[in-house]
Scaffold this motif. Sequence first.
Motif, PDB file in Angstrom:
ATOM      1  N   VAL A  79       0.846  -1.191   0.000  1.00  0.00           N
ATOM      2  CA  VAL A  79       0.000   0.000   0.000  1.00  0.00           C
ATOM      3  C   VAL A  79       0.880   1.240   0.000  1.00  0.00           C
ATOM      4  N   LEU A  80       0.289   2.362  -0.334  1.00  0.00           N
ATOM      5  CA  LEU A  80       0.974   3.647  -0.223  1.00  0.00           C
ATOM      6  C   LEU A  80       0.496   4.336   1.052  1.00  0.00           C
ATOM      7  N   TYR A  81       1.434   4.600   1.950  1.00  0.00           N
ATOM      8  CA  TYR A  81       1.100   5.267   3.201  1.00  0.00           C
ATOM      9  C   TYR A  81       1.264   6.777   3.049  1.00  0.00           C
ATOM     10  N   LEU A  82       0.187   7.503   3.357  1.00  0.00           N
ATOM     11  CA  LEU A  82       0.249   8.966   3.363  1.00  0.00           C
ATOM     12  C   LEU A  82       0.896   9.427   4.671  1.00  0.00           C
ATOM     13  N   PRO A  83       1.489  10.606   4.689  1.00  0.00           N
ATOM     14  CA  PRO A  83       2.170  11.077   5.912  1.00  0.00           C
ATOM     15  C   PRO A  83       1.207  11.199   7.082  1.00  0.00           C
ATOM     16  N   GLY A  84       1.662  10.788   8.265  1.00  0.00           N
ATOM     17  CA  GLY A  84       0.864  10.902   9.468  1.00  0.00           C
ATOM     18  C   GLY A  84       1.018  12.267  10.112  1.00  0.00           C
ATOM     19  N   PHE A  85       0.495  12.407  11.307  1.00  0.00           N
ATOM     20  CA  PHE A  85       0.500  13.711  11.974  1.00  0.00           C
ATOM     21  C   PHE A  85       1.905  14.269  12.167  1.00  0.00           C
ATOM     22  N   PHE A  86       2.820  13.454  12.671  1.00  0.00           N
ATOM     23  CA  PHE A  86       4.153  13.960  12.989  1.00  0.00           C
ATOM     24  C   PHE A  86       4.908  14.390  11.739  1.00  0.00           C
ATOM     25  N   SER A  87       4.777  13.623  10.665  1.00  0.00           N
ATOM     26  CA  SER A  87       5.432  14.009   9.405  1.00  0.00           C
ATOM     27  C   SER A  87       4.844  15.310   8.878  1.00  0.00           C
ATOM     28  N   TYR A  88       3.518  15.434   8.964  1.00  0.00           N
ATOM     29  CA  TYR A  88       2.836  16.643   8.488  1.00  0.00           C
ATOM     30  C   TYR A  88       3.233  17.847   9.342  1.00  0.00           C
ATOM     31  N   ALA A  89       3.289  17.639  10.666  1.00  0.00           N
ATOM     32  CA  ALA A  89       3.651  18.730  11.567  1.00  0.00           C
ATOM     33  C   ALA A  89       5.084  19.197  11.314  1.00  0.00           C
ATOM     34  N   ARG A  90       5.982  18.258  11.067  1.00  0.00           N
ATOM     35  CA  ARG A  90       7.366  18.637  10.761  1.00  0.00           C
ATOM     36  C   ARG A  90       7.442  19.454   9.476  1.00  0.00           C
ATOM     37  N   GLY A 308      -9.535  12.685   6.527  1.00  0.00           N
ATOM     38  CA  GLY A 308      -9.069  13.444   7.672  1.00  0.00           C
ATOM     39  C   GLY A 308      -9.508  12.893   9.007  1.00  0.00           C
ATOM     40  N   SER A 309     -10.240  11.784   9.019  1.00  0.00           N
ATOM     41  CA  SER A 309     -10.720  11.219  10.286  1.00  0.00           C
ATOM     42  C   SER A 309      -9.623  10.498  11.052  1.00  0.00           C
ATOM     43  N   SER A 310      -8.508  10.202  10.379  1.00  0.00           N
ATOM     44  CA  SER A 310      -7.394   9.504  11.014  1.00  0.00           C
ATOM     45  C   SER A 310      -6.107  10.284  10.807  1.00  0.00           C
ATOM     46  N   PHE A 311      -5.268  10.298  11.835  1.00  0.00           N
ATOM     47  CA  PHE A 311      -3.978  10.962  11.753  1.00  0.00           C
ATOM     48  C   PHE A 311      -2.842   9.992  11.423  1.00  0.00           C
ATOM     49  N   PHE A 312      -3.086   8.714  11.640  1.00  0.00           N
ATOM     50  CA  PHE A 312      -2.030   7.732  11.462  1.00  0.00           C
ATOM     51  C   PHE A 312      -2.515   6.589  10.562  1.00  0.00           C
ATOM     52  N   PHE A 313      -1.563   5.879   9.989  1.00  0.00           N
ATOM     53  CA  PHE A 313      -1.843   4.731   9.130  1.00  0.00           C
ATOM     54  C   PHE A 313      -2.807   5.109   8.000  1.00  0.00           C
ATOM     55  N   ARG A 314      -2.608   6.309   7.454  1.00  0.00           N
ATOM     56  CA  ARG A 314      -3.401   6.734   6.307  1.00  0.00           C
ATOM     57  C   ARG A 314      -2.788   6.107   5.058  1.00  0.00           C
ATOM     58  N   ARG A 315      -3.563   5.333   4.374  1.00  0.00           N
ATOM     59  CA  ARG A 315      -2.991   4.637   3.228  1.00  0.00           C
ATOM     60  C   ARG A 315      -3.885   4.745   1.995  1.00  0.00           C
ATOM     61  N   VAL A 316      -3.236   4.620   0.851  1.00  0.00           N
ATOM     62  CA  VAL A 316      -3.935   4.641  -0.428  1.00  0.00           C
ATOM     63  C   VAL A 316      -3.649   3.319  -1.115  1.00  0.00           C
ATOM     64  N   PRO A 317      -4.632   2.438  -1.244  1.00  0.00           N
ATOM     65  CA  PRO A 317      -4.388   1.139  -1.885  1.00  0.00           C
ATOM     66  C   PRO A 317      -3.977   1.331  -3.333  1.00  0.00           C
ATOM     67  N   VAL A 318      -3.008   0.556  -3.779  1.00  0.00           N
ATOM     68  CA  VAL A 318      -2.549   0.613  -5.157  1.00  0.00           C
ATOM     69  C   VAL A 318      -2.457  -0.805  -5.692  1.00  0.00           C
ATOM     70  N   ALA A 319      -2.426  -0.903  -7.024  1.00  0.00           N
ATOM     71  CA  ALA A 319      -2.304  -2.217  -7.646  1.00  0.00           C
ATOM     72  C   ALA A 319      -0.943  -2.826  -7.328  1.00  0.00           C
ATOM     73  N   VAL A 320      -0.957  -4.079  -6.975  1.00  0.00           N
ATOM     74  CA  VAL A 320       0.284  -4.751  -6.611  1.00  0.00           C
ATOM     75  C   VAL A 320       1.252  -4.748  -7.768  1.00  0.00           C
ATOM     76  N   THR A 321       0.744  -4.886  -8.972  1.00  0.00           N
ATOM     77  CA  THR A 321       1.617  -4.929 -10.138  1.00  0.00           C
ATOM     78  C   THR A 321       2.330  -3.610 -10.366  1.00  0.00           C
ATOM     79  N   ALA A 322       1.729  -2.529  -9.894  1.00  0.00           N
ATOM     80  CA  ALA A 322       2.352  -1.219 -10.093  1.00  0.00           C
ATOM     81  C   ALA A 322       3.538  -1.005  -9.171  1.00  0.00           C
ATOM     82  N   LEU A 323       3.608  -1.833  -8.101  1.00  0.00           N
ATOM     83  CA  LEU A 323       4.675  -1.667  -7.137  1.00  0.00           C
ATOM     84  C   LEU A 323       5.803  -2.676  -7.337  1.00  0.00           C
ATOM     85  N   GLU A 324       5.589  -3.662  -8.150  1.00  0.00           N
ATOM     86  CA  GLU A 324       6.571  -4.702  -8.345  1.00  0.00           C
ATOM     87  C   GLU A 324       7.495  -4.376  -9.517  1.00  0.00           C
TER      88      GLU A 324
END
Length: 324
Positions: A79-90, A308-324
Amino acid sequence: MVTPENMPAEGGGQRGPLFDRNGVPGASSTPVDMDAAIVLLGAGVTAITHPLLYVKLLIQVGHEPLAPTVGTTMFGRKVLYLPGFFSYARHIIKVDGKSGLFRGLSPRVMSSAISTMVRSKVKQAVPMEDAEHVSNRDDLKTSLRKVVRETSHEMVVQCLSRIATHPFHVISVRCMAQFVGREVKYRGLFSCVAKIFQEEGVAGFFVGLVPHVLGEVIFLWCCNLLAHFINTYAVDDNFSQAPAVRSYTKFVMGIAVSVLTYPFMLVADLMAVNNCGLAAGLPPNSPIFKSWVHCWRHLSVQGQLFRGSSFFFRRVPVAVTALE
């Protein structure tokens, strides 16, 4: 959906002791003293939690300045993980410095103080009847009318408080949303009031009010009624810990119901910034919505009603083939 702006002022309008430096209740305590203490407490909580709400607002408007990172779930899914609170705050600190985390704080502090005063005055003007003592299951079964009466009173207080503080919520949201386009349109509190009134009139201070009020009303009724029915029919009086369980039921229901009513808060925040001259509320960052219902439908189609309901473990599902 309890926030620092709508913290219940339980002491408002009621005479109660305050503690002096020696820990002894002050004999000359007044309702004004209690309100002042609650205002100070609310201001402190608002300041402490503001960076969280600031990051949340930027995520709500869809601003993602940091690239997602590739990760793997515990089941091996990529999966693609979006930045969490601490990364965004930095990132905010890197751009605006540490003080940048408190952009839009002053109108929120003002909103908290006004909310406390409005609640206190409303409770003085429309006092609620003394709560009935509930001692057993039979009493609980016959107390639905009491729950409805208390919830109705709480709803009136909450609605009046929201109407009084919503203009400051709009100002705060717009001040924070300026981070997206690096604008300086909304700066001081008084200049913000003048700017909104000049461009949009009185209606500009209440954009997004309807979904905000609806969300809070639905939250109150669902939370109180669900807690009542669970305490009445699901908790057995023969259970030794029944009183303790019942004391936490409403808290747990509040967490669950707040998740379900979150889309109302999201739509209210998006409408507050939509088409106000800021990049965050204009294409290509956001469509121009005709109404809050239009905004809701757009988010629903995009599958973004809980953005925006979650600050952590925000992810964007992507096709497995696109990551391999």
